[in-house]
Design a protein around this motif. Structure first.
Motif, mmCIF file in Angstrom:
data_model
loop_
_atom_site.group_PDB
_atom_site.id
_atom_site.type_symbol
_atom_site.label_atom_id
_atom_site.label_comp_id
_atom_site.label_asym_id
_atom_site.label_seq_id
_atom_site.Cartn_x
_atom_site.Cartn_y
_atom_site.Cartn_z
ATOM 1 N N PRO A 160 4.766 9.378 -11.150
ATOM 2 C CA PRO A 160 4.669 8.573 -9.927
ATOM 3 C C PRO A 160 5.673 9.029 -8.879
ATOM 4 N N GLY A 161 5.184 9.166 -7.651
ATOM 5 C CA GLY A 161 6.063 9.570 -6.557
ATOM 6 C C GLY A 161 6.201 11.068 -6.404
ATOM 7 N N GLN A 162 5.789 11.823 -7.407
ATOM 8 C CA GLN A 162 5.917 13.289 -7.352
ATOM 9 C C GLN A 162 4.740 13.881 -6.595
ATOM 10 N N ILE A 163 5.014 14.796 -5.671
ATOM 11 C CA ILE A 163 3.948 15.443 -4.909
ATOM 12 C C ILE A 163 3.291 16.516 -5.777
ATOM 13 N N SER A 220 0.426 19.485 -5.625
ATOM 14 C CA SER A 220 -0.427 20.298 -4.753
ATOM 15 C C SER A 220 -1.824 20.421 -5.351
ATOM 16 N N LYS A 221 -2.782 20.777 -4.506
ATOM 17 C CA LYS A 221 -4.141 20.989 -4.994
ATOM 18 C C LYS A 221 -4.171 22.136 -6.004
ATOM 19 N N THR A 222 -3.368 23.154 -5.756
ATOM 20 C CA THR A 222 -3.326 24.294 -6.676
ATOM 21 C C THR A 222 -2.866 23.858 -8.056
ATOM 22 N N ARG A 223 -1.841 23.029 -8.110
ATOM 23 C CA ARG A 223 -1.340 22.550 -9.399
ATOM 24 C C ARG A 223 -2.388 21.689 -10.098
ATOM 25 N N LEU A 224 -3.071 20.852 -9.345
ATOM 26 C CA LEU A 224 -4.072 19.982 -9.955
ATOM 27 C C LEU A 224 -5.263 20.785 -10.477
ATOM 28 N N VAL A 240 -1.739 0.356 -7.015
ATOM 29 C CA VAL A 240 -1.587 1.804 -7.140
ATOM 30 C C VAL A 240 -2.513 2.506 -6.152
ATOM 31 N N SER A 241 -1.981 3.507 -5.463
ATOM 32 C CA SER A 241 -2.808 4.281 -4.540
ATOM 33 C C SER A 241 -2.394 5.747 -4.587
ATOM 34 N N ILE A 242 -3.305 6.611 -4.173
ATOM 35 C CA ILE A 242 -3.030 8.049 -4.098
ATOM 36 C C ILE A 242 -2.903 8.406 -2.625
ATOM 37 N N LEU A 296 1.303 9.709 -6.142
ATOM 38 C CA LEU A 296 0.945 8.351 -6.538
ATOM 39 C C LEU A 296 1.967 7.383 -5.966
ATOM 40 N N SER A 297 1.476 6.331 -5.329
ATOM 41 C CA SER A 297 2.345 5.306 -4.766
ATOM 42 C C SER A 297 2.073 3.983 -5.466
#
Length: 221
Positions: free
Chosen positions: A165-168, A170-174, A206-208, A218-219
């Motif tokens: 949670p709170g960690q950014i 990236s699309k590449t990582r996902l 919870v929201s993205i 994640l917030s």
């Protein structure tokens, strides 16, 4: 989750990969130690399933190398050896668990869940945040009185976000965490899965959140 299976028995490896992929995991297969080293040099894994007797060496040397390098990735050893001394040696080398061949796939799945749960510091796989309850084993997400059955990649994507949670991210990582090397996929696919999750999370605390130019985080309110 992304797993690395190190196993030279192609029949067994194929069956294990098929079973874990059905659970929504991404699984890379290495048939020898050199291939395993190549994989780990470029990719981060959540769990390693390690055979001992391999064509180019002993799997214990791979385990020893990883622990010497301060790699804390959980390792479950798959072994035909059932002697107590062998199991003790494996655990002392840094294995998180072991499974004696032949094994039942349901036990393998349960041991994977247990090892990941322990590594995450939680006694259960289920997560509850306010009116949200996420049960990865049942593949369900409940928000208030609404229960949704998640598709495999939706489930794994939500696991990734809830695990950091709170960690950014990236699309590449996902993409790396959700798809194997054999799958050709663009980063636009991540937008689709994130969009689906946002609908499922509607009404929860919870929201993205999109972090422009960087990815998503994640917030939790």
């Amino acid at each position: 989750m992304r797993f690395l299976l190190i196993e030279d028995n192609l029949g067994l490896a194929s069956a294990v990969v098929e079973r874990l992929v059905l659970d929504g995991h991404v699984v890379d297969h290495a048939a020898d130690l050199q291939s395993a080293r190549d994989f780990t040099a470029t990719t981060e894994y959540d769990l390693v399933l390690l055979d001992i007797m391999l064509p180019d060496g002993d799997g214990r040397s791979f385990l020893d190398e990883r622990r010497d390098a301060r790699d804390e990735t959980p390792v479950i050893v798959l072994t035909a050896r059932s002697e107590v001394s062998d199991r003790v040696t494996l655990l002392d080398l840094g294995a998180d668990d072991y499974l004696t061949k032949p094994f039942d796939f349901s036990e393998l799945e349960a041991r994977c869940r247990a090892v990941l749960r322990r590594r995450g510091g939680s006694p259960t796989n289920r997560k509850q945040i306010g009116n949200l309850t996420f049960d990865p084993q049942a593949a369900t997400l409940r928000v208030g009185d609404r229960t949704t059955t998640l598709r495999a990649r939706e489930l794994r994507l939500l696991e990734l976000f809830l695990g950091a949670p709170g960690q950014i991210m990236s699309k590449t990582r996902l993409v790396d965490r959700l798809f194997s090397y054999d799958e050709e996929v663009s980063e636009n696919a991540i937008e689709v899965y994130v969009g689906r999750l946002r609908k499922h999370l509607d009404g929860s605390p919870v929201s993205i959140v999109t972090v422009r130019g960087l990815g998503y985080r994640l917030s939790v309110e």
